[in-house]
Write an enzyme that holds these catalytic residues in place. Sequence first.
Site, PDB file in Angstrom:
ATOM      1  CG  HIS A 176      -1.843   1.152   1.339  1.00  0.00           C
ATOM      2  ND1 HIS A 176      -2.515   1.670   0.258  1.00  0.00           N
ATOM      3  CD2 HIS A 176      -2.220   1.910   2.405  1.00  0.00           C
ATOM      4  CE1 HIS A 176      -3.285   2.688   0.659  1.00  0.00           C
ATOM      5  NE2 HIS A 176      -3.111   2.851   1.951  1.00  0.00           N
ATOM      6  CD  GLU A 187     -33.154 -10.139   1.718  1.00  0.00           C
ATOM      7  OE1 GLU A 187     -33.228  -9.669   0.550  1.00  0.00           O
ATOM      8  OE2 GLU A 187     -34.149 -10.474   2.371  1.00  0.00           O
TER       9      GLU A 187
END
Length: 341
Positions: free
Chosen positions: A108, A231
């Site tokens: 990174h 969900e």
Amino acid sequence: MATMYYEADADASLLEGKKVAVIGYGSQGHAHALNLADSGVNVVVGLKEGSSSRAKAESAGLKVASVAEATSGADLVMILTPDTAQPAIYEKEIAPNLKDGAALAFAHGFNIRYEQIKPSSAVDVIMIAPKGPGHLLRRTYAEGGGIPSLIAVAQDATGKAKAVALAYAHAIGSTKAGVLETTFAEETETDLFGEQVVLCGGLAALVTAGYETLVRNGYQPESAYFECLHELKLIVDLIYENGLSGMWFSVSETAEWGGLVTGPRIVNDGVKAEMQKVLDEIRNGKFATEWVAENKNGQPKFNQLRKESAEHPIEAVGAELRAMMPFMASGRPGLKDVSGG
């Protein structure tokens, strides 16, 4: 289209007979070290004294040493400790032992982009950033595949920095999936923006706000949790596998119509303007300055925000519901298995 690099583009011989030091043995560290070792690279894991990861690395058959010892004589040093810990480790143990002509590598770009680490002009400074968590990097390699990576060169002291980065990407399996060249600035800025605005910050805030709205209007917390959080995985999987158009194709027409007309009302011009402000703060260094200062001050605000998030009612409801669905955790690493340094 951007150029992608694959197996034939990498010269694996560049790491033959070379000493590669992997600093840290957390999520990314363990995957890099094990993949490199399985590719025939001479790997040594550098850990701080008393690290709880020493036994894990040694039991996996890896050589372990102090950070200073691992760095000494190394041809490539990959730093995989947390961003905030890297500058002190670099100054105290890596810089004094890093030989000229070696490659200093990162997964990174934060500390190079914001000049928290300022390497000697005599070393290559490169990045190899797998686009996925360490356990996935390791698993796909073990299965004979790989996950994509980004590579970048911030300093090319030897004239071979890009080639070495590609060789490293090859050794961890990423050239089987594709490697994209970028810059330290682009990787850092897009990564921070994605985390803050979409993947972590934006998503968590959206889920929480939706949950709170339903509960405030008298709906059961359990129903709110299922609709606004549980969900979500179904939708993310559809997007991951087939893009946004594939997701729209797979949901009901009612969901598609409601999403298409309502989405822009939620992510409206005001939200987009705030996104631009976030990007501006990332690019001009404001975010980095505040984060570095927060760490130097002992992380008081960070710890408070963590506490408030952990104590939100959605967490208690979620824990109860997830306990009813043990199949969700089957075969997946626990939080403690993918953390550490």
